[in-house]
Design an enzyme around this catalytic site. Structure first.
Site, mmCIF file in Angstrom:
data_model
loop_
_atom_site.group_PDB
_atom_site.id
_atom_site.type_symbol
_atom_site.label_atom_id
_atom_site.label_comp_id
_atom_site.label_asym_id
_atom_site.label_seq_id
_atom_site.Cartn_x
_atom_site.Cartn_y
_atom_site.Cartn_z
ATOM 1 N N LYS A 1 0.846 -1.201 0.000
ATOM 2 C CA LYS A 1 0.000 0.000 0.000
ATOM 3 C C LYS A 1 0.878 1.246 0.000
ATOM 4 O O LYS A 1 0.640 2.201 -0.738
ATOM 5 C CB LYS A 1 -0.922 0.002 1.234
ATOM 6 C CG LYS A 1 -2.093 -0.938 1.081
ATOM 7 C CD LYS A 1 -2.866 -1.166 2.377
ATOM 8 C CE LYS A 1 -3.963 -2.207 2.135
ATOM 9 N NZ LYS A 1 -4.660 -2.647 3.332
ATOM 10 N N GLN B 1 -5.111 -1.381 9.462
ATOM 11 C CA GLN B 1 -4.993 -2.702 8.826
ATOM 12 C C GLN B 1 -5.628 -3.775 9.704
ATOM 13 O O GLN B 1 -5.305 -3.886 10.889
ATOM 14 C CB GLN B 1 -3.502 -3.002 8.571
ATOM 15 C CG GLN B 1 -3.232 -4.316 7.868
ATOM 16 C CD GLN B 1 -3.785 -4.332 6.436
ATOM 17 O OE1 GLN B 1 -3.645 -3.374 5.695
ATOM 18 N NE2 GLN B 1 -4.425 -5.427 6.065
ATOM 19 N N ASP C 1 -11.508 2.910 3.787
ATOM 20 C CA ASP C 1 -11.945 1.523 3.614
ATOM 21 C C ASP C 1 -13.450 1.431 3.391
ATOM 22 O O ASP C 1 -13.957 0.377 2.998
ATOM 23 C CB ASP C 1 -11.583 0.706 4.870
ATOM 24 C CG ASP C 1 -10.367 -0.169 4.647
ATOM 25 O OD1 ASP C 1 -10.069 -0.471 3.475
ATOM 26 O OD2 ASP C 1 -9.728 -0.558 5.648
#
Ligand code: NAP
Length: 281
Positions: free
Chosen positions: A52, A96, A119
């Site tokens: 990422k 995460q 997200d």
């Protein structure tokens, strides 16, 4: 049969995003920023976060990773999120997953300002998506959606069958295809006659986590089939779709690996840029 090349699509999307970031830099004299919080030393999470960060840097985003040990207290993480919520240089925050057991995942998700929730997991974004309002959309289904649109730009009236109803994949996928005027059936572990349901689909999206569940004789001729599954087996990584069989009937199919996976990170970058643009309005 069209083999849907997710790697190529992700490269193209990143190229577009790079140009967009450069334009935003000229216009606002700053670039979108993504901050990832990584807790603990799980190897897959370390790899995801490294990828990422690398991709974010490639397209010109400001990228930070905040690392905590497994033993970090929940309050420390929440306080950091509150601090990042107030930081104008941070457009998007991602924690995460999975988290250590002593940290409440939902509390962490809800601590992130919805406008910085890259997200798309915050209940406010989930609600906005299902109401058809502007929102961050979870990255994997967003990637699937973009791949489907490349094959079939006009989805109106198509019958879509989603296999799996997770908050991460199946449910947001359903909303995205409903918005495109598909007639959507969402199936799950209690569905009776899953094969019969799949056979009705012009589009099938499989997000289950069961190796090669969707067989060749479950798929209508010329269907578009998107395989989200990632399953470790004795013969290597396979998806939720029996690739060899389904490739003989489908019009288009994503491989595993190399299909949906590469689009997920590219969509995270896209979401970060969208959060930045909304914050400038
Ligand atoms: P999940 O949260 O475990 O949900 C799985 C869903 O599949 C559930 O809704 C479950 O039904 C349903 N299901 C289980 N057995 C079934 C069966 N026999 N028939 C029909 N439906 C069944 O999984 P997820 O997080 O959505 O992940 C799904 C897969 O995608 C996994 O392999 C994961 O590794 C992969 N994945 C890939 C990416 C990527 O970037 N490519 C990203 C995320 C996840 P119930 O609700 O009834 O239990």
């Amino acid at each position: 049969m069209i083999l849907i090349d997710g790697k190529k699509a992700a490269v193209e999307l990143r190229e577009e995003l790079k140009i967009e970031v450069s334009g935003l830099k000229s216009k606002y004299n700053k670039v979108p920023g993504l901050t990832v919080i990584l807790i603990g030393g799980l190897a897959p999470s370390q790899i995801y976060v490294r990828n990422k960060e690398k991709s974010a840097n490639e397209v010109g985003l400001k990228s930070d990773v905040i690392r905590y040990p497994d033993s970090v207290e929940e309050k420390t993480v929440l306080d950091k999120i509150y601090e990042l919520n107030k930081d104008d240089s941070v457009s998007g925050i991602l924690v995460q997953l999975p988290l250590p057991k002593h940290i409440d995942k939902q509390k962490v998700i809800e601590a992130i300002l919805p406008s910085k929730d890259v997200d798309g997991f915050h209940p406010m974004n989930v609600g906005n998506l299902s109401s058809g309002y502007e929102s961050s959309v979870p990255c994997t289904p967003l990637g699937c959606y973009l791949l489907i649109k490349k094959i079939e730009p006009n989805l109106s009236g198509k019958k879509a069958v989603i296999v799996g109803r997770s908050n991460l994949n199946g449910k947001p996928m359903t909303q995205l295809l409903l918005k495109e005027n598909c007639t959507v059936t969402i199936t799950h572990s209690k569905t009776k006659d899953l094969k019969g349901e799949c056979l009705k689909g012009d589009i099938i999206v499989a997000a289950v986590g069961m190796p090669e569940l969707v067989k060749g004789d479950w798929v209508k001729k010329d269907a578009i089939v998107i395989d989200v599954g990632i399953n470790k087996t004795d013969k290597g990584i396979v998806g939720d779709v029996a690739f060899d069989e389904v490739s003989k009937v489908a019009k288009a199919l994503t491989p595993v690996p190399g299909g949906v996976g590469p689009m997920t990170i590219a969509c995270l970058l896209k979401n970060t840029i969208e959060c930045f643009k909304r914050s400038q309005k």
